[in-house]
Structures are given as C-alpha cells and as structure tokens.
Design an enzyme around this catalytic site. Structure first.
Site, PDB file in Angstrom:
ATOM      1  CB  SER A 109      -0.900   0.013   1.233  1.00 21.03           C
ATOM      2  OG  SER A 109      -1.394   1.334   1.416  1.00 21.03           O
TER       3      SER A 109
ATOM      4  CG  MET B  38     -11.228   3.094   2.272  1.00 20.50           C
ATOM      5  SD  MET B  38      -9.645   3.081   3.121  1.00 20.50           S
ATOM      6  CE  MET B  38      -8.557   3.224   1.711  1.00 20.50           C
TER       7      MET B  38
ATOM      8  CG  MET C 100     -11.665  -3.061   5.396  1.00 21.05           C
ATOM      9  SD  MET C 100     -10.297  -2.586   4.316  1.00 21.05           S
ATOM     10  CE  MET C 100      -9.195  -1.722   5.436  1.00 21.05           C
TER      11      MET C 100
ATOM     12  CG  ASP D 264      -6.293  -2.985   2.947  1.00 23.75           C
ATOM     13  OD1 ASP D 264      -5.181  -2.732   3.440  1.00 23.75           O
ATOM     14  OD2 ASP D 264      -6.976  -2.142   2.321  1.00 23.75           O
TER      15      ASP D 264
END
Ligand code: DX5
Ligand code: ZN
Length: 219
Positions: A7, A67, A136, A174
């Site tokens: 990321s 997001m 998540m 993630d």
C-alpha cells in the site's frame, strides 16, 4: 504463493519515484492505492491525479481501494486514471449491484471491501458478480494499525462461501498484515496480502516483500 500488494499510503511521498522503482524491481505483484475522502473515513489521502502518476510509473496491476462515499461519481475518473481493479465499500453503496455493473462496464475488475463490523451476509448476493473481496483487518482510514484477530474467522468463512459456490473471487486482506501474522492469514484462505507499514517502514522493503511472497511455503 499469495499476491503481494504494497500500500503506497505508507510510502515516502517526498520520494515517490524511488519508491516506485523499488516496487517495480521487487516481487510485489500489485500497487495497492488507498483513496480516502474524509467522509467515509476520517482521513484524506489522494485521488485520481496521483493514481494516474502511479499508472505511468508501473506496468503492475493498479488495485485502487476507494474509501469514499458515492463512489459511482468517481468510477469513470479512476478508469481514466488507469485503475485495473476498483474496489468500493459495501457500507458506502446504496445500490451496490449498480455500482459493480458500472465498474465492470467501464472494463475494470470489481472489488467489494468489507469493514470489520460488517457480516459477510452483506455480500453474499453479490459474490457471483465480483472479482475480489477486500476484508479489512483494521478500521479503514490509517496505515500502521493493529490487525483485528477476528478477521481470521471471516477469512475462513469467506473461503468456504467462495468454495461452496465454486467462484473465482480473490480474497484480499487489508490492514495490519505483518511478517508475523501473514502465514496465518494465508493459511486461513487469503489470496492477496496488502501491506503498508510492514513494507515501507522496514529496513529492506525488497526483502520484506520477498518474505511476504514466500509466506505460504512456511505454513
Ligand atoms: C487502511 C488502508 C490500508 C492500509 C494498510 O485504511 O486501506 O490499505 O494503508 O496499511 P497497513 O498495512 O500499514 O495496515
Ligand atoms: Zn487499502
């Protein structure tokens, strides 16, 4: 072997060119690009303009994690910017099926992200329409948070749902992925490991990426 998707949120933004060069020569499979709007999550990161720069910097898959509220307003822009995979949050979509169709009609792969509190039943009716589920491991908004252990249970549950339906959906995890927990996450059923801090705060990111890549061999 898992797909490894560093990321860029945790990269050094004063030196993005060097960070991209490092990733390009590493075993990283994808660029994971975190877009935050300050509404869906309490943080603001970057938008399509930076995605377009990353697109120019690499031939690796650009995995864009939105997001944001009302992602349908921006799908076209992220397509133009060069996203290969566009992931929207189930919690941010009033018409998730329509949003997924839009992403696929634009020619991108479609992903759905699921927050820690959201049960997997929220995506069961859309599972056969999508390419990826992003589970998540933390509450979205910031890099460097601690992995929520209950996520392991969700990974196993989702792996079973995907197998029962004989689908080709990738399971991405993630948030909070480390060298210590990666093996457990992969053996629970994850296909894709996103890692921000673990990669970019390590003394040797290239080595860390290789270690994440070979994690299943050590399970
Ligand atoms: C969280 C983001 C993640 C995050 C991962 O809101 O979606 O992609 O940056 O960072 P780490 O691996 O540091 O938890
Ligand atoms: Zn992300």
């Amino acid at each position: 072997m898992p797909i490894v998707a560093p990321s860029l949120l945790s990269a050094n933004f004063l030196n993005l060119e060097a960070e991209c060069r490092m990733l390009n020569k590493s075993e990283a499979d994808w660029y994971h690009l975190d877009v935050m709007d300050g509404r869906f999550v309490p943080n603001i990161s970057f938008g399509p303009m930076l995605v377009a720069f990353f697109r120019k910097a690499t031939s690796k898959t650009c995995d864009v994690h939105l997001m944001i509220e009302e992602p349908e307003r921006y799908a076209e822009m992220f397509h133009q910017a060069g996203a290969d995979i566009l992931t929207v949050h189930v919690e941010a979509c009033r018409h998730l099926h329509r949003n997924i169709q839009q992403i696929k009609n634009l020619g991108m792969k479609a992903g759905v992200a699921v927050n820690p509190h959201t049960p997997l039943s929220a995506i069961q009716e859309i599972l056969n329409e999508i390419d990826l589920v992003c589970l998540m491991g933390v509450n979205p908004g910031f890099g460097g948070q601690q992995f929520i252990p209950h996520t392991l249970h969700k990974i196993r549950q989702l792996r079973q749902m995907v197998a029962e339906r004989m689908l080709n959906v990738l399971i991405e995890v993630d948030g909070g992925v480390t060298l210590e927990n990666a093996a457990e996450i992969v053996s629970a059923g994850a296909d894709v490991l996103v890692a921000g801090n673990t990669v970019f705060r390590s003394p040797d990111p290239i080595k860390t990426i290789s270690a994440l890549k070979s994690v299943c061999l050590n399970v």
